[in-house]
Design a protein around this motif. Structure first.
Motif, PDB file in Angstrom:
ATOM      1  N   VAL A 110       0.808  -1.178  -0.108  1.00  0.00           N
ATOM      2  CA  VAL A 110       0.019  -0.166  -0.112  1.00  0.00           C
ATOM      3  C   VAL A 110       0.863   1.229  -0.214  1.00  0.00           C
ATOM      4  N   THR A 123       4.115  -3.301   3.598  1.00  0.00           N
ATOM      5  CA  THR A 123       3.944  -4.817   3.403  1.00  0.00           C
ATOM      6  C   THR A 123       4.463  -5.291   4.252  1.00  0.00           C
ATOM      7  N   ASN A 124       4.716  -6.902   4.048  1.00  0.00           N
ATOM      8  CA  ASN A 124       3.985  -7.154   5.579  1.00  0.00           C
ATOM      9  C   ASN A 124       6.604  -8.074   5.334  1.00  0.00           C
ATOM     10  N   LEU A 157       5.724  -6.817   9.357  1.00  0.00           N
ATOM     11  CA  LEU A 157       5.658  -4.911   8.656  1.00  0.00           C
ATOM     12  C   LEU A 157       7.442  -5.253   7.693  1.00  0.00           C
ATOM     13  N   GLY A 231       0.130  -8.179   2.523  1.00  0.00           N
ATOM     14  CA  GLY A 231       0.592  -7.055   2.303  1.00  0.00           C
ATOM     15  C   GLY A 231      -0.160  -5.766   1.281  1.00  0.00           C
ATOM     16  N   ALA A 233      -4.389  -3.919   1.467  1.00  0.00           N
ATOM     17  CA  ALA A 233      -5.357  -2.818   2.338  1.00  0.00           C
ATOM     18  C   ALA A 233      -6.263  -3.908   2.681  1.00  0.00           C
ATOM     19  N   VAL A 241      -7.416   3.503   4.920  1.00  0.00           N
ATOM     20  CA  VAL A 241      -7.090   2.052   5.391  1.00  0.00           C
ATOM     21  C   VAL A 241      -7.206   1.379   6.478  1.00  0.00           C
ATOM     22  N   ILE A 244      -3.892  -4.004   7.027  1.00  0.00           N
ATOM     23  CA  ILE A 244      -2.504  -4.182   6.266  1.00  0.00           C
ATOM     24  C   ILE A 244      -3.018  -5.638   6.023  1.00  0.00           C
ATOM     25  N   THR A 246      -2.425  -9.743   6.579  1.00  0.00           N
ATOM     26  CA  THR A 246      -1.275 -10.434   6.612  1.00  0.00           C
ATOM     27  C   THR A 246      -1.416 -12.318   6.363  1.00  0.00           C
ATOM     28  N   ILE A 264      -4.133  -0.451  11.836  1.00  0.00           N
ATOM     29  CA  ILE A 264      -3.194   0.523  10.738  1.00  0.00           C
ATOM     30  C   ILE A 264      -2.773   1.512  12.173  1.00  0.00           C
TER      31      ILE A 264
END
Length: 484
Positions: A110, A123-124, A157, A231, A233, A241, A244, A246, A264
């Motif tokens: 995102v 992202t992750n 993250l 990763g 939204a 958002v 995230i 996962t 978030i």
């Protein structure tokens, strides 16, 4: 005079008939009209909902990207070209060569921040892993090489950036995950199995779920999430958002409606730190904790409260210096209500380092507010090396009826030793998993409350323990909390 709803028949005027409408007929007409009205409203409502989801997709798809990764590794392989392919050397002494191999992966991300021509994508951590190359594919198909800014493996993250001079690219609007409620409608966006720009819809099924990460606090949703969504939204009905995406729980490898996203509000602080310094500093309290289960609270003679029970502390840690002790129940950190152990880990990790934060604890039925100067958390190896300062190094549980049924020859009173941490005062004293502590100092132990109260009163002196082990009674000695 004619009565429209009169059931009696009256003579008709010459040459014409007069129709009367009976109550049942009128009710039928009313119901038919109502059905048409409701159907029309339902149609309008469906169209409104459809328009809302279209608007969400239009607003958010441009901020969700595909994260492409390449892992490069070299390996010695035998040279089996030509003759050697059909008749390899039986002694394995043929020629070999080093070849480069490239494995590709993908996930989602995102766009969360812009600084000039530089765009930042969250992202992750498991998406980027140890990739040698990372690139970003926008929703419009443009591809940009990306650089890794930093990682937060404890929350899973990572942040990458890419440069797009002269191009105006949309950023995501971030919502407030603390305001979410179970039942809220949400939309998940990402690139499952490489199908870019996939949009699915569901509700928030749960909040504050535990998961596979060290810092564990997840939003649960039934919106379809699959491999490649990581990763991406999770957004609310305003296109903001709020998580995230996962991980998922599944026995099949595909979505079964059990998806999980990082809130978030938890990611915001990580994003800020990674942009500013390239790394994440975690707050450290210096305790081990457990949840407030019914059995534990009953044994500690406390009311039914939610919080995190302190079971051990590190000597010279922020907790120990502030006066927090094993047996205390942490209820609040600042204005944040602590519901369980995961909540406390999350809250402490987010606290500013080297500044006082107010902790509310429950001790002997009384609430106390204690200021604690949080320190920066060291790496795991450094913390493990301080095991000799981990006091007392025991994980205990009350003796319950269920435990008595499961264990043979267990005393009626005492506290049960679930585990003893290596290198701690508890291990040095000779305590073992499965022991039952029946006396500490001069106090007969019949509950966790009795054990922790006695432990607090005897911090500066060695403690004699009476222990029941396998049908035998033993006398042990544990050193004081602070060793000279």
């Amino acid at each position: 005079m004619h009565h429209l709803f009169d059931n009696r028949k009256e003579p008709a005027a010459a040459g014409r008939k007069i129709m009367t409408i009976r109550p049942k007929q009128m009710m039928l007409f009313f119901l038919i009209a109502l059905v048409f009205l409701i159907s029309g409203c339902a149609g309008l409502t469906s169209l409104t909902i459809q328009k809302n989801f279209r608007d969400i997709a239009d607003k958010t798809l441009p901020v969700v990207v595909q994260v492409n990764t390449v892992d490069i590794f070299s390996q010695e392989v035998p040279d089996l070209d030509g003759w050697d392919f059909f008749f390899p050397d039986p002694d394995g002494e043929g020629e070999s060569e080093e070849r480069e191999f490239r494995t590709q992966g993908l996930g989602s991300g995102v766009i969360v921040r812009r600084n000039g021509d530089t765009y930042y994508v969250v992202t992750n951590n498991h998406v980027v892993g140890e990739a040698d190359e990372v690139s970003i594919t926008l929703h419009n198909g443009r591809i940009y090489p990306a650089d890794l800014i930093g990682k937060d493996p404890r929350r899973d993250l990572a942040l990458v950036s890419f440069s797009a001079p002269g191009v105006d690219i949309q950023e995501a609007r971030l919502g407030d995950s603390d305001s979410l409620r179970i039942g809220d409608l949400v939309v998940a966006l990402g690139n499952p199995f490489g199908y870019s720009g996939t949009v699915t819809q569901g509700i928030i099924s749960g909040l504050h779920r535990s998961g596979p990460t060290d810092i564990s606090d997840f939003i649960q949703t039934d919106a379809s999430i699959n491999q490649g969504n990581s990763g991406g939204a999770l957004v609310d009905l305003k296109g903001r958002v709020i998580g995230i995406n996962t991980w998922i729980t599944t026995p099949t490898g595909g979505s079964i409606g059990l998806g999980f996203a990082i809130p978030i509000n938890s990611a915001r602080n990580v994003i800020d730190q990674l942009i500013e310094t390239g790394q994440v500093a975690y707050g450290w309290l210096g305790v081990s904790i457990t949840d407030t289960s019914h059995d534990i609270l009953e044994s500690m003679k406390e009311d039914d409260v939610s919080g995190a029970v302190v079971t051990n502390i590190y000597v010279d840690s922020p907790a120990e210096k502030a006066g927090i002790r094993p047996g205390d129940i942490i209820l609040n950190v600042g204005r944040r209500r602590i519901k369980n152990a995961d909540n406390l880990i999350q809250a402490v990790s987010d606290l500013p380092v080297s500044r006082n934060s107010d902790f509310v604890i429950l001790r002997d039925g009384e609430s106390l507010e204690i200021p604690v100067a949080i320190e920066e958390r060291a790496d795991d190896d450094t913390i493990r090396a301080r095991s000799d300062k981990f006091w007392p190094g025991l994980r205990l549980y009350p003796i319950t009826d269920a435990l008595r049924e499961e264990m043979e020859k267990i005393p009626e009173r005492g506290v049960y030793v679930l585990a003893v941490d290596k290198g701690t005062p508890g291990e040095s004293a000779g305590l073992k998993s499965g022991d039952v502590i029946t006396r500490l100092g001069k106090t007969e132990i019949d509950s966790l409350d009795a054990f922790y109260s006695s432990l607090k009163l005897a911090e500066d002196q060695a403690l004699a323990l009476s222990v029941h082990r396998g049908g035998e009674d033993l006398e042990l000695m544990m050193g004081p909390m602070k060793q000279n």
